[in-house]
Design an enzyme around this catalytic site. Sequence first.
Site, mmCIF file in Angstrom:
data_model
loop_
_atom_site.group_PDB
_atom_site.id
_atom_site.type_symbol
_atom_site.label_atom_id
_atom_site.label_comp_id
_atom_site.label_asym_id
_atom_site.label_seq_id
_atom_site.Cartn_x
_atom_site.Cartn_y
_atom_site.Cartn_z
ATOM 1 N N GLU A 124 2.519 3.443 -5.331
ATOM 2 C CA GLU A 124 2.323 2.021 -5.023
ATOM 3 C C GLU A 124 0.837 1.812 -4.786
ATOM 4 O OE1 GLU A 124 4.410 0.727 -1.578
ATOM 5 O OE2 GLU A 124 6.372 1.436 -2.263
ATOM 6 N N GLU A 141 6.659 7.920 1.697
ATOM 7 C CA GLU A 141 5.893 7.490 2.880
ATOM 8 C C GLU A 141 6.485 8.047 4.169
ATOM 9 O OE1 GLU A 141 4.907 3.343 2.979
ATOM 10 O OE2 GLU A 141 4.595 3.231 0.816
#
Length: 317
Positions: free
Chosen positions: A252, A147
Site C-alpha cells: 500500500e 501491518e
Amino acid sequence: MSKICGVAGIVALLLSSTVACSVGGAPDRPSALPGVPTSAQERNILLPAHGALLGHYYGAGTVEETDARDGRKPAIHLTYHGWSDDWAADPVTLADFADGRTPLINWEPFDVSFDDIINGKLDQTIEARAEGAKALGQKFFLDFAAEMNEAEGWGGHVPDKYVAAYRHIHDIFVARGATNVVWTWCPNNTDSPDAPPAMAYYPGDEYVDWTGIDGYNWGTSDEDFEWQSFREVFAGIYAKLAVVGKPVIIGEMASDEVGGDKAQWIDDVVPTLKSDFPLIKAVVWFDVDKERHWQINSSAASLTAYARMAKDPYFNP
C-alpha cells in the site's frame, strides 16, 4: 534520517556474495534481477523481467472507470478479505485472472484468536482456503495479517505467536498442494510505540516469497505529521528488508496533497526505485479518499503525474 544510499551499497555487496555460490559451493549464473538471488528468480514467484510491477486498490471508481482515467491496466489488483471470506471464489478474484491482473489477496483475521490458529481449532477454514487457492491454478500474491507491527497488532503484538500462526497456515497450504500461492509478508513502514519492531515478526525465509512495506506520506494536515518524500517514507524499513534479500512489494502506498507537491512526489517514484530501492519489484497505489486524500485524482496535476508514471517503461516490464 540517514541517507539510504550508503546502506544500499553495503547491502548490494552482501547480496552479491550471497548469490555468488549455490548450496553445493558452485557458482550460480549472474542474477538477471539485481539484488534478487538466482534461486528465487528460477522459481515462478511473479517477478517481473525487469523494472517493477504496478498495482492498484480500486477505491475511487470501478475497474473500468479507473483504468480509463489512469491510462493503463495495472498488473496487480489489491483486495481485502475477512477471515471467513472465500476469496478464491470471489467474482472479483476470478475477474482479475480473466482480465490479466494478478490478485493481491490481503487476508485480514479480524476477531480471530491466533491461539486458535496455532492449536488447530481453525484448520477447517484454513484447509478450505487452501483448497480454493489450489483450484485457481494460477499464481497470485497472498498477504496474511499485514501491518502486524502497527495498530492492527495481529496476535496481540506477540511476535512468536504471529510467526507460529503464519507458519501454521503456510504449512497447511503446502500440504494441500496450494503451491501457486506467492507468500507475501508486509509490515508497516513504522512500528507501534512500545511494540516489537517489524523484523521480529518475520516468519523466516522458507515461509516468505516476497517481503513488503505499507507506507504513506501523511502530509501536514495534522500537526503531528510532516511531509515526507517517497524516499523518506520507505528508506528505514527498506534497509532492514534488503538484508533478507527477498523481492519487496509496496503493498500500500499513497501521498496526501497537503504540505507539499504531490505531483512531484509521484514523479520521484521511478527515479528513486532505480537509484535507492532496487529490490522493490512491485508497488500498489491505495486509490481512495480515506484518512487523507490518497486518491490518484485528488488534483489534476496528481492525475497527470500518475498517468505519466504509469507509462514509464520501468512499470511496463
